[in-house]
Design a protein around this motif. Sequence first.
Motif, PDB file in Angstrom:
ATOM      1  N   GLY A  71     -38.605 -27.544 -22.698  1.00  0.00           N
ATOM      2  CA  GLY A  71     -38.857 -27.393 -21.260  1.00  0.00           C
ATOM      3  C   GLY A  71     -39.853 -26.323 -20.884  1.00  0.00           C
ATOM      4  O   GLY A  71     -39.933 -25.947 -19.718  1.00  0.00           O
ATOM      5  N   ALA A  72     -40.620 -25.815 -21.844  1.00  0.00           N
ATOM      6  CA  ALA A  72     -41.636 -24.812 -21.496  1.00  0.00           C
ATOM      7  C   ALA A  72     -42.904 -25.515 -21.016  1.00  0.00           C
ATOM      8  O   ALA A  72     -43.169 -26.658 -21.391  1.00  0.00           O
ATOM      9  CB  ALA A  72     -41.934 -23.940 -22.706  1.00  0.00           C
ATOM     10  N   GLY A  73     -43.662 -24.822 -20.179  1.00  0.00           N
ATOM     11  CA  GLY A  73     -44.928 -25.364 -19.693  1.00  0.00           C
ATOM     12  C   GLY A  73     -46.042 -24.378 -19.960  1.00  0.00           C
ATOM     13  O   GLY A  73     -45.819 -23.173 -20.053  1.00  0.00           O
ATOM     14  N   ILE A  74     -47.251 -24.867 -20.057  1.00  0.00           N
ATOM     15  CA  ILE A  74     -48.366 -24.035 -20.478  1.00  0.00           C
ATOM     16  C   ILE A  74     -48.690 -22.954 -19.448  1.00  0.00           C
ATOM     17  O   ILE A  74     -49.318 -21.954 -19.785  1.00  0.00           O
ATOM     18  CB  ILE A  74     -49.604 -24.907 -20.782  1.00  0.00           C
ATOM     19  N   TYR A  75     -48.240 -23.132 -18.198  1.00  0.00           N
ATOM     20  CA  TYR A  75     -48.487 -22.105 -17.198  1.00  0.00           C
ATOM     21  C   TYR A  75     -47.266 -21.178 -17.019  1.00  0.00           C
ATOM     22  O   TYR A  75     -47.265 -20.323 -16.148  1.00  0.00           O
ATOM     23  CB  TYR A  75     -48.816 -22.756 -15.841  1.00  0.00           C
ATOM     24  N   GLN A  76     -46.237 -21.413 -17.846  1.00  0.00           N
ATOM     25  CA  GLN A  76     -45.020 -20.631 -17.694  1.00  0.00           C
ATOM     26  C   GLN A  76     -44.889 -19.605 -18.812  1.00  0.00           C
ATOM     27  O   GLN A  76     -45.196 -19.889 -19.962  1.00  0.00           O
ATOM     28  CB  GLN A  76     -43.792 -21.552 -17.725  1.00  0.00           C
ATOM     29  N   GLN A  77     -44.374 -18.441 -18.474  1.00  0.00           N
ATOM     30  CA  GLN A  77     -44.130 -17.408 -19.488  1.00  0.00           C
ATOM     31  C   GLN A  77     -42.812 -17.673 -20.191  1.00  0.00           C
ATOM     32  O   GLN A  77     -41.832 -18.054 -19.554  1.00  0.00           O
ATOM     33  CB  GLN A  77     -44.027 -16.043 -18.822  1.00  0.00           C
ATOM     34  N   VAL A  78     -42.803 -17.408 -21.491  1.00  0.00           N
ATOM     35  CA  VAL A  78     -41.561 -17.484 -22.266  1.00  0.00           C
ATOM     36  C   VAL A  78     -41.328 -16.103 -22.870  1.00  0.00           C
ATOM     37  O   VAL A  78     -42.243 -15.508 -23.438  1.00  0.00           O
ATOM     38  CB  VAL A  78     -41.653 -18.521 -23.397  1.00  0.00           C
ATOM     39  N   ILE A  79     -40.100 -15.598 -22.703  1.00  0.00           N
ATOM     40  CA  ILE A  79     -39.738 -14.332 -23.341  1.00  0.00           C
ATOM     41  C   ILE A  79     -38.506 -14.582 -24.183  1.00  0.00           C
ATOM     42  O   ILE A  79     -37.525 -15.153 -23.713  1.00  0.00           O
ATOM     43  CB  ILE A  79     -39.456 -13.240 -22.289  1.00  0.00           C
ATOM     44  N   LEU A  80     -38.570 -14.150 -25.419  1.00  0.00           N
ATOM     45  CA  LEU A  80     -37.433 -14.295 -26.330  1.00  0.00           C
ATOM     46  C   LEU A  80     -37.038 -12.917 -26.837  1.00  0.00           C
ATOM     47  O   LEU A  80     -37.900 -12.127 -27.244  1.00  0.00           O
ATOM     48  CB  LEU A  80     -37.819 -15.199 -27.511  1.00  0.00           C
ATOM     49  N   THR A  81     -35.770 -12.601 -26.768  1.00  0.00           N
ATOM     50  CA  THR A  81     -35.297 -11.359 -27.393  1.00  0.00           C
ATOM     51  C   THR A  81     -34.107 -11.706 -28.281  1.00  0.00           C
ATOM     52  O   THR A  81     -33.284 -12.558 -27.937  1.00  0.00           O
ATOM     53  CB  THR A  81     -34.869 -10.289 -26.368  1.00  0.00           C
ATOM     54  N   ALA A  82     -34.045 -11.011 -29.402  1.00  0.00           N
ATOM     55  CA  ALA A  82     -32.946 -11.222 -30.343  1.00  0.00           C
ATOM     56  C   ALA A  82     -32.463  -9.854 -30.792  1.00  0.00           C
ATOM     57  O   ALA A  82     -33.279  -8.963 -31.067  1.00  0.00           O
ATOM     58  CB  ALA A  82     -33.415 -12.042 -31.529  1.00  0.00           C
ATOM     59  N   SER A  83     -31.159  -9.671 -30.843  1.00  0.00           N
ATOM     60  CA  SER A  83     -30.646  -8.378 -31.288  1.00  0.00           C
ATOM     61  C   SER A  83     -29.331  -8.569 -32.029  1.00  0.00           C
ATOM     62  O   SER A  83     -28.608  -9.550 -31.840  1.00  0.00           O
ATOM     63  CB  SER A  83     -30.459  -7.433 -30.105  1.00  0.00           C
ATOM     64  N   ASN A  84     -29.042  -7.575 -32.870  1.00  0.00           N
ATOM     65  CA  ASN A  84     -27.834  -7.614 -33.697  1.00  0.00           C
ATOM     66  C   ASN A  84     -26.576  -7.348 -32.890  1.00  0.00           C
ATOM     67  O   ASN A  84     -26.600  -6.621 -31.902  1.00  0.00           O
ATOM     68  CB  ASN A  84     -27.922  -6.534 -34.794  1.00  0.00           C
ATOM     69  N   LYS A 113     -32.715  -2.154 -33.680  1.00  0.00           N
ATOM     70  CA  LYS A 113     -34.026  -2.633 -33.229  1.00  0.00           C
ATOM     71  C   LYS A 113     -33.930  -4.101 -32.806  1.00  0.00           C
ATOM     72  O   LYS A 113     -33.470  -4.940 -33.572  1.00  0.00           O
ATOM     73  CB  LYS A 113     -35.016  -2.472 -34.387  1.00  0.00           C
ATOM     74  N   ALA A 114     -34.361  -4.408 -31.586  1.00  0.00           N
ATOM     75  CA  ALA A 114     -34.359  -5.796 -31.093  1.00  0.00           C
ATOM     76  C   ALA A 114     -35.741  -6.395 -31.326  1.00  0.00           C
ATOM     77  O   ALA A 114     -36.738  -5.696 -31.412  1.00  0.00           O
ATOM     78  CB  ALA A 114     -34.018  -5.821 -29.607  1.00  0.00           C
ATOM     79  N   TYR A 115     -35.768  -7.696 -31.447  1.00  0.00           N
ATOM     80  CA  TYR A 115     -37.039  -8.416 -31.632  1.00  0.00           C
ATOM     81  C   TYR A 115     -37.366  -9.120 -30.327  1.00  0.00           C
ATOM     82  O   TYR A 115     -36.534  -9.849 -29.785  1.00  0.00           O
ATOM     83  CB  TYR A 115     -36.872  -9.418 -32.777  1.00  0.00           C
ATOM     84  N   THR A 116     -38.548  -8.874 -29.815  1.00  0.00           N
ATOM     85  CA  THR A 116     -38.950  -9.471 -28.537  1.00  0.00           C
ATOM     86  C   THR A 116     -40.319 -10.112 -28.686  1.00  0.00           C
ATOM     87  O   THR A 116     -41.216  -9.532 -29.298  1.00  0.00           O
ATOM     88  CB  THR A 116     -39.006  -8.389 -27.441  1.00  0.00           C
ATOM     89  N   GLU A 117     -40.462 -11.296 -28.144  1.00  0.00           N
ATOM     90  CA  GLU A 117     -41.763 -11.975 -28.143  1.00  0.00           C
ATOM     91  C   GLU A 117     -42.022 -12.546 -26.752  1.00  0.00           C
ATOM     92  O   GLU A 117     -41.104 -12.999 -26.079  1.00  0.00           O
ATOM     93  CB  GLU A 117     -41.795 -13.127 -29.163  1.00  0.00           C
TER      94      GLU A 117
ATOM     95  N   VAL B  48     -26.955  -8.539 -18.008  1.00  0.00           N
ATOM     96  CA  VAL B  48     -27.626  -7.481 -17.235  1.00  0.00           C
ATOM     97  C   VAL B  48     -28.766  -6.882 -18.052  1.00  0.00           C
ATOM     98  O   VAL B  48     -29.874  -6.690 -17.558  1.00  0.00           O
ATOM     99  CB  VAL B  48     -26.604  -6.393 -16.834  1.00  0.00           C
ATOM    100  N   ALA B  49     -28.471  -6.578 -19.311  1.00  0.00           N
ATOM    101  CA  ALA B  49     -29.490  -5.978 -20.180  1.00  0.00           C
ATOM    102  C   ALA B  49     -30.675  -6.915 -20.366  1.00  0.00           C
ATOM    103  O   ALA B  49     -31.834  -6.493 -20.352  1.00  0.00           O
ATOM    104  CB  ALA B  49     -28.882  -5.620 -21.531  1.00  0.00           C
ATOM    105  N   SER B  50     -30.373  -8.199 -20.535  1.00  0.00           N
ATOM    106  CA  SER B  50     -31.468  -9.156 -20.754  1.00  0.00           C
ATOM    107  C   SER B  50     -32.323  -9.274 -19.502  1.00  0.00           C
ATOM    108  O   SER B  50     -33.545  -9.399 -19.570  1.00  0.00           O
ATOM    109  CB  SER B  50     -30.916 -10.517 -21.158  1.00  0.00           C
ATOM    110  N   THR B  51     -31.676  -9.184 -18.338  1.00  0.00           N
ATOM    111  CA  THR B  51     -32.440  -9.264 -17.079  1.00  0.00           C
ATOM    112  C   THR B  51     -33.404  -8.105 -16.982  1.00  0.00           C
ATOM    113  O   THR B  51     -34.566  -8.266 -16.571  1.00  0.00           O
ATOM    114  CB  THR B  51     -31.471  -9.239 -15.879  1.00  0.00           C
ATOM    115  N   GLU B  52     -32.955  -6.906 -17.373  1.00  0.00           N
ATOM    116  CA  GLU B  52     -33.820  -5.726 -17.304  1.00  0.00           C
ATOM    117  C   GLU B  52     -34.992  -5.832 -18.272  1.00  0.00           C
ATOM    118  O   GLU B  52     -36.126  -5.475 -17.933  1.00  0.00           O
ATOM    119  CB  GLU B  52     -33.015  -4.455 -17.611  1.00  0.00           C
ATOM    120  N   ILE B  53     -34.707  -6.353 -19.476  1.00  0.00           N
ATOM    121  CA  ILE B  53     -35.781  -6.518 -20.470  1.00  0.00           C
ATOM    122  C   ILE B  53     -36.852  -7.453 -19.929  1.00  0.00           C
ATOM    123  O   ILE B  53     -38.053  -7.178 -19.995  1.00  0.00           O
ATOM    124  CB  ILE B  53     -35.209  -7.080 -21.804  1.00  0.00           C
TER     125      ILE B  53
END
Lengths: 166, 215
Positions: A71-84, A113-117, B48-53
């Motif tokens: 469901g992503a679109g070329i004009y839309q931002q995608v943010i992914l974060t992953a953490s332990n 440390k979280a991974y964000t893209e 909440v944390a994800s919203t802030e990020i």
Amino acid sequence: MKRKKRIALIGFLLLLVFGQLVAQPFNLDKNIQPQELKMTDFKKGDSLLSGKISVAVIKQVSDTAYFFVRGAGIYQQVILTASNRKPNQKLDIALCKESWNKPNRSGVIDNQKAYTEQFKTEGSFGIRVISKRPNPEYQLIVWIGDEPKKIKMENAFANKPKIKKP
Amino acid sequence: MKKLAFLSILLLVKLAAFSQGAAIARARAVINFIPTPDVSSDAHDIVVASTEIIRDIVKGNDIARSLSLEECVPDFTQDLSSDILVSCNSEPSCETCFQTSFGKINFYRRQLARLRCIYNNTKTFTDNAIAFGDNMSGIHAMSGMRWQQVRIDIMKNYKTMQGTYDRRYIEFMGGLQESLRELDTCMYIAGENNWYIKSGFIYYEFMQERYKRPD
């Protein structure tokens, strides 16, 4: 406006035409069974955050887990974060568009440390998580912003004031 | 004897299916989706944390690269504006006319760019998938048979995509031409006669060629 709304749906329809076969990085390996991270509406109407989000806590039962997002679109931002969610846990994470064997971006989630893209893409993409320790637990957050109403683009034409002769 | 052989084969097939199913079950992960409106959940802090990020990232930087370097991304950075040397002399209706027609033209530029990128990305994906499948299907006879059916489906969907592209292209180009005609009217109001005949049609033909399906 009705015409614009109709046309705005066309992008979605184009994706539906090919949706079934392009929903994930392509593979013929039956052992790779990616699980979909379902997106839900998030902060609708908010000027910054309006979009869709998937917030998931994952308990991995194998050394490698595969997920995909649609469901992503070329004009839309995608943010992914992953953490332990467990201490002393190291996870290799990769984002894949065309093939699981050729990650387009990758990183490591290590202790605090979280991974964000942040990126843009059309359609779907895959997430692969590898853990060397058994039974890892982590969280994945994927946010896809709404398409902006105004996109920064130079006008094809411009009108400028006439140069007045002295 | 024949009965024994049949039962042996049946047992082998069932064992193979079981081990494949077990492998698939082992490969899965247990996902617990957190519903974002659920403020009573223990995982509310995660939300909440994800919203802030997300807020920090979006505020700080709105320019993001495409995930794949092979992926088509619309490019509007080039300044195509030309010196038209007309002025509205602060006439409100004239300014509104130009703003409206520029807005419509940019809408169709955006849609055409999106259409082309969707098509190019789909074509790249299809070509890669066909090449991958053709290479891998020769390894095992069963894979080869399954691949042939998948290949037919891929090509069928690709043909449908081409038809959809052509229809949408005609629709968007029609809209673009209409918008250019409206701009022509604005130019007339501003004192520039026959702008479309002199200049506008060149832009239309440029866009017509640029977004025509290449194959």
